[in-house]
Design an enzyme around this catalytic site. Structure first.
Site, PDB file in Angstrom:
ATOM      1  N   ARG A  79      14.552  -4.580 -14.082  1.00  0.00           N
ATOM      2  CA  ARG A  79      15.120  -4.178 -15.323  1.00  0.00           C
ATOM      3  C   ARG A  79      15.630  -2.927 -14.943  1.00  0.00           C
ATOM      4  O   ARG A  79      16.772  -2.528 -15.620  1.00  0.00           O
ATOM      5  CB  ARG A  79      14.401  -4.347 -16.549  1.00  0.00           C
ATOM      6  CG  ARG A  79      13.789  -5.613 -16.903  1.00  0.00           C
ATOM      7  CD  ARG A  79      15.042  -6.655 -17.028  1.00  0.00           C
ATOM      8  NE  ARG A  79      15.893  -6.089 -17.876  1.00  0.00           N
ATOM      9  CZ  ARG A  79      16.058  -6.236 -19.217  1.00  0.00           C
ATOM     10  NH1 ARG A  79      15.074  -6.746 -19.812  1.00  0.00           N
ATOM     11  NH2 ARG A  79      17.174  -5.717 -19.765  1.00  0.00           N
TER      12      ARG A  79
ATOM     13  N   ARG B 176       7.519   3.657 -16.909  1.00  0.00           N
ATOM     14  CA  ARG B 176       6.395   2.732 -16.377  1.00  0.00           C
ATOM     15  C   ARG B 176       5.035   3.306 -16.203  1.00  0.00           C
ATOM     16  O   ARG B 176       3.976   2.649 -15.644  1.00  0.00           O
ATOM     17  CB  ARG B 176       6.817   2.185 -15.055  1.00  0.00           C
ATOM     18  CG  ARG B 176       8.248   1.176 -15.289  1.00  0.00           C
ATOM     19  CD  ARG B 176       8.060   0.160 -16.352  1.00  0.00           C
ATOM     20  NE  ARG B 176       9.489  -0.571 -16.606  1.00  0.00           N
ATOM     21  CZ  ARG B 176       9.558  -1.685 -17.533  1.00  0.00           C
ATOM     22  NH1 ARG B 176       8.529  -2.126 -18.054  1.00  0.00           N
ATOM     23  NH2 ARG B 176      10.519  -2.296 -17.721  1.00  0.00           N
TER      24      ARG B 176
ATOM     25  N   HIS C 261      13.194   8.580 -13.644  1.00  0.00           N
ATOM     26  CA  HIS C 261      13.225   7.786 -14.830  1.00  0.00           C
ATOM     27  C   HIS C 261      12.505   6.395 -14.970  1.00  0.00           C
ATOM     28  O   HIS C 261      11.874   6.537 -16.042  1.00  0.00           O
ATOM     29  CB  HIS C 261      14.804   7.433 -14.824  1.00  0.00           C
ATOM     30  CG  HIS C 261      15.105   6.665 -15.996  1.00  0.00           C
ATOM     31  ND1 HIS C 261      15.172   7.293 -17.346  1.00  0.00           N
ATOM     32  CD2 HIS C 261      15.548   5.467 -16.280  1.00  0.00           C
ATOM     33  CE1 HIS C 261      15.566   6.188 -18.267  1.00  0.00           C
ATOM     34  NE2 HIS C 261      15.606   5.104 -17.661  1.00  0.00           N
TER      35      HIS C 261
ATOM     36  N   ILE D  67      12.021 -11.231  -1.382  1.00  0.00           N
ATOM     37  CA  ILE D  67      11.818 -12.500  -0.512  1.00  0.00           C
ATOM     38  C   ILE D  67      12.362 -13.684  -1.235  1.00  0.00           C
ATOM     39  O   ILE D  67      12.336 -13.706  -2.730  1.00  0.00           O
ATOM     40  CB  ILE D  67      10.215 -12.745  -0.217  1.00  0.00           C
ATOM     41  CG1 ILE D  67      10.183 -13.933   0.420  1.00  0.00           C
ATOM     42  CG2 ILE D  67       9.489 -12.901  -1.660  1.00  0.00           C
ATOM     43  CD1 ILE D  67       8.691 -14.057   1.191  1.00  0.00           C
ATOM     44  N   SER D  68      12.855 -14.682  -0.700  1.00  0.00           N
ATOM     45  CA  SER D  68      13.609 -15.980  -1.477  1.00  0.00           C
ATOM     46  C   SER D  68      12.550 -17.186  -1.243  1.00  0.00           C
ATOM     47  O   SER D  68      12.467 -17.454  -0.155  1.00  0.00           O
ATOM     48  CB  SER D  68      15.293 -16.026  -1.146  1.00  0.00           C
ATOM     49  OG  SER D  68      15.418 -17.430  -1.624  1.00  0.00           O
TER      50      SER D  68
HETATM   51  C1  LIG Z   1       7.470  -0.624 -22.496  1.00  0.00           C
HETATM   52  C2  LIG Z   1       8.645  -1.278 -22.207  1.00  0.00           C
HETATM   53  C3  LIG Z   1       8.860  -2.466 -22.708  1.00  0.00           C
HETATM   54  C4  LIG Z   1      10.298  -3.077 -22.510  1.00  0.00           C
HETATM   55  N1  LIG Z   1      10.427  -4.421 -23.480  1.00  0.00           N
HETATM   56  C5  LIG Z   1      11.251  -5.194 -23.056  1.00  0.00           C
HETATM   57  C6  LIG Z   1      11.633  -6.263 -23.832  1.00  0.00           C
HETATM   58  O1  LIG Z   1      10.894  -6.794 -24.370  1.00  0.00           O
HETATM   59  N2  LIG Z   1      12.859  -6.856 -23.484  1.00  0.00           N
HETATM   60  C7  LIG Z   1      13.824  -6.436 -22.779  1.00  0.00           C
HETATM   61  O2  LIG Z   1      14.718  -7.124 -22.384  1.00  0.00           O
HETATM   62  N3  LIG Z   1      13.588  -5.346 -21.793  1.00  0.00           N
HETATM   63  C8  LIG Z   1      12.506  -4.783 -22.182  1.00  0.00           C
HETATM   64  N4  LIG Z   1      12.244  -3.726 -21.537  1.00  0.00           N
HETATM   65  C9  LIG Z   1      13.111  -3.235 -20.612  1.00  0.00           C
HETATM   66  C10 LIG Z   1      14.244  -1.948 -21.080  1.00  0.00           C
HETATM   67  O3  LIG Z   1      14.920  -2.163 -22.352  1.00  0.00           O
HETATM   68  C11 LIG Z   1      14.865  -1.383 -19.938  1.00  0.00           C
HETATM   69  O4  LIG Z   1      15.882  -2.301 -19.790  1.00  0.00           O
HETATM   70  C12 LIG Z   1      14.127  -0.969 -18.649  1.00  0.00           C
HETATM   71  O5  LIG Z   1      13.314  -0.044 -18.927  1.00  0.00           O
HETATM   72  C13 LIG Z   1      15.331  -0.245 -17.883  1.00  0.00           C
HETATM   73  O6  LIG Z   1      15.466   0.989 -18.513  1.00  0.00           O
HETATM   74  P1  LIG Z   1      16.876   1.782 -18.058  1.00  0.00           P
HETATM   75  O7  LIG Z   1      18.090   0.960 -18.812  1.00  0.00           O
HETATM   76  O8  LIG Z   1      16.737   3.245 -18.845  1.00  0.00           O
HETATM   77  O9  LIG Z   1      16.927   1.977 -16.531  1.00  0.00           O
HETATM   78  P2  LIG Z   1      17.993   1.714 -15.482  1.00  0.00           P
HETATM   79  O10 LIG Z   1      18.423   0.444 -15.439  1.00  0.00           O
HETATM   80  O11 LIG Z   1      17.421   2.245 -14.278  1.00  0.00           O
HETATM   81  O12 LIG Z   1      19.101   2.848 -15.933  1.00  0.00           O
HETATM   82  C14 LIG Z   1      19.062   4.222 -16.105  1.00  0.00           C
HETATM   83  C15 LIG Z   1      19.992   4.875 -16.689  1.00  0.00           C
HETATM   84  O13 LIG Z   1      21.374   4.649 -16.311  1.00  0.00           O
HETATM   85  C16 LIG Z   1      22.189   4.275 -17.585  1.00  0.00           C
HETATM   86  N5  LIG Z   1      22.591   2.947 -17.682  1.00  0.00           N
HETATM   87  C17 LIG Z   1      22.294   1.885 -16.672  1.00  0.00           C
HETATM   88  N6  LIG Z   1      23.043   0.851 -17.128  1.00  0.00           N
HETATM   89  C18 LIG Z   1      23.536   1.125 -18.245  1.00  0.00           C
HETATM   90  C19 LIG Z   1      24.605   0.469 -18.963  1.00  0.00           C
HETATM   91  N7  LIG Z   1      24.888  -0.780 -18.746  1.00  0.00           N
HETATM   92  N8  LIG Z   1      25.217   1.065 -19.751  1.00  0.00           N
HETATM   93  C20 LIG Z   1      24.907   2.442 -20.327  1.00  0.00           C
HETATM   94  N9  LIG Z   1      24.131   3.145 -19.422  1.00  0.00           N
HETATM   95  C21 LIG Z   1      23.520   2.549 -18.623  1.00  0.00           C
HETATM   96  C22 LIG Z   1      20.972   4.611 -18.814  1.00  0.00           C
HETATM   97  O14 LIG Z   1      21.189   6.054 -19.150  1.00  0.00           O
HETATM   98  C23 LIG Z   1      20.010   4.058 -18.262  1.00  0.00           C
HETATM   99  O15 LIG Z   1      18.763   5.013 -19.024  1.00  0.00           O
HETATM  100  C24 LIG Z   1      11.150  -2.749 -21.807  1.00  0.00           C
HETATM  101  C25 LIG Z   1      10.816  -1.539 -20.989  1.00  0.00           C
HETATM  102  C26 LIG Z   1       9.457  -0.983 -21.173  1.00  0.00           C
HETATM  103  C27 LIG Z   1       9.331   0.504 -20.634  1.00  0.00           C
END
Ligand SMILES: Cc1cc2nc3c(=O)[nH]c(=O)nc-3n(C[C@H](O)[C@H](O)[C@H](O)COP(=O)(O)OP(=O)(O)OC[C@H]3O[C@@H](n4cnc5c(N)ncnc54)[C@H](O)[C@@H]3O)c2cc1C
Length: 228
Positions: free
Chosen positions: A82, A184, A179, A91-92
């Site tokens: 994510r 995590r 980050h 791996i596929s």
């Molecule tokens: C404890 C926990 C529980 C979670 N539960 C769920 C859940 O139930 N369901 C679910 O779907 N997800 C869940 N997630 C995933 C969460 O919503 C994030 O997708 C994931 O943690 C990645 O975070 P991020 O987008 O900050 O990181 P990255 O994808 O590495 O992105 C880093 C930073 O880049 C910027 N960025 C990246 N892409 C974009 C974009 N498209 N637009 C704007 N800015 C962007 C943002 O500033 C972001 O913080 C969970 C995460 C955690 C830690």
């Protein structure tokens, strides 16, 4: 380079396979603003790196690269990927037959009573553990029978559980990595992915001690403490 077994089951692994850059490069990325360069990491450079980290001057932390080879349960990989600011190759099981390697928790946890996404305590029930293993065995048997009957790998894999192991290469830089680690390593993250995050933090700190010690201090994180 070191290899860790974060889930301590003899299957999981985190291996740091390549690193480029250092704390010195981070200091120099910042010093270029003044047209200056350091050739050896001085105490002044370490202070600068710490200042940058403490005050969210993030771009100097992007001129480096760390690559890890990861082996983790599929459900951990789903959470991991994510995070979009990294590069991945996995791996596929369309190309390769799935290995017969599955994650079995050493300690089973109860569903948390208040936090819907969390777990707590220790669940003791031998019957449930036996059923978990039986269902894996049945899935593996069905998978193998499907392959033997000529069904393609890309469809037969559908019968395998999400505790199956997968492997991928994870490449990142220190900005994106910190980050990931912040999210995590937190108590809200699942215990299994926290073990991988902790292993990565320890490995990366060997190569970027000034940066990651400052980051750990900023976030009140203990670099060598195992996470419960
Ligand atoms: C404890 C926990 C529980 C979670 N539960 C769920 C859940 O139930 N369901 C679910 O779907 N997800 C869940 N997630 C995933 C969460 O919503 C994030 O997708 C994931 O943690 C990645 O975070 P991020 O987008 O900050 O990181 P990255 O994808 O590495 O992105 C880093 C930073 O880049 C910027 N960025 C990246 N892409 C974009 C974009 N498209 N637009 C704007 N800015 C962007 C943002 O500033 C972001 O913080 C969970 C995460 C955690 C830690």
């Amino acid at each position: 380079m070191k290899k860790y077994d974060p889930l301590e089951d003899g299957i999981s692994s985190v291996e740091l396979i390549r690193v480029s850059g250092s704390d010195l490069d981070i200091a120099n990325a910042a010093r270029v603003s003044y047209g200056k360069i350091s050739y050896e990491l001085s105490e002044k450079d370490k202070k600068l790196v710490s200042f940058l980290m403490m005050h969210d001057h993030t771009s100097p932390f992007e001129h480096n690269q760390l690559s890890f080879r990861i082996k983790c349960p599929m459900f951990v990989a789903r959470q991991w990927m994510r995070h979009r600011m990294h590069s991945y190759n996995e791996i596929s099981y369309r190309y390769a037959q799935a290995p017969i390697e599955f994650y079995t928790p050493k300690k089973w946890r109860y569903q948390h009573q208040i936090n819907h996404q969390a777990s707590e305590g220790e669940f003791e029930n031998i019957e449930v553990k036996r059923k978990y293993q039986e269902s894996i065995d049945l899935a593996v048997k069905t998978y193998q029978e499907m392959l033997e009957s000529g069904i393609c790998r890309e469809l037969a894999r559908g019968v395998l559980p999400v505790c199956i192991y997968t492997q991928f290469i994870f490449t990142t830089n220190l900005h994106a990595l910190t980050h990931f680690l912040k999210l995590r390593l937190s108590e809200g993250a699942q215990w299994e992915i926290r073990q991988f995050a902790q292993a990565i933090l320890e490995m990366a700190t060997e190569y970027f001690p000034a940066s990651l010690q400052a980051w750990a201090e900023k976030n009140s994180i203990n670099i060598t403490k195992s996470v419960d």
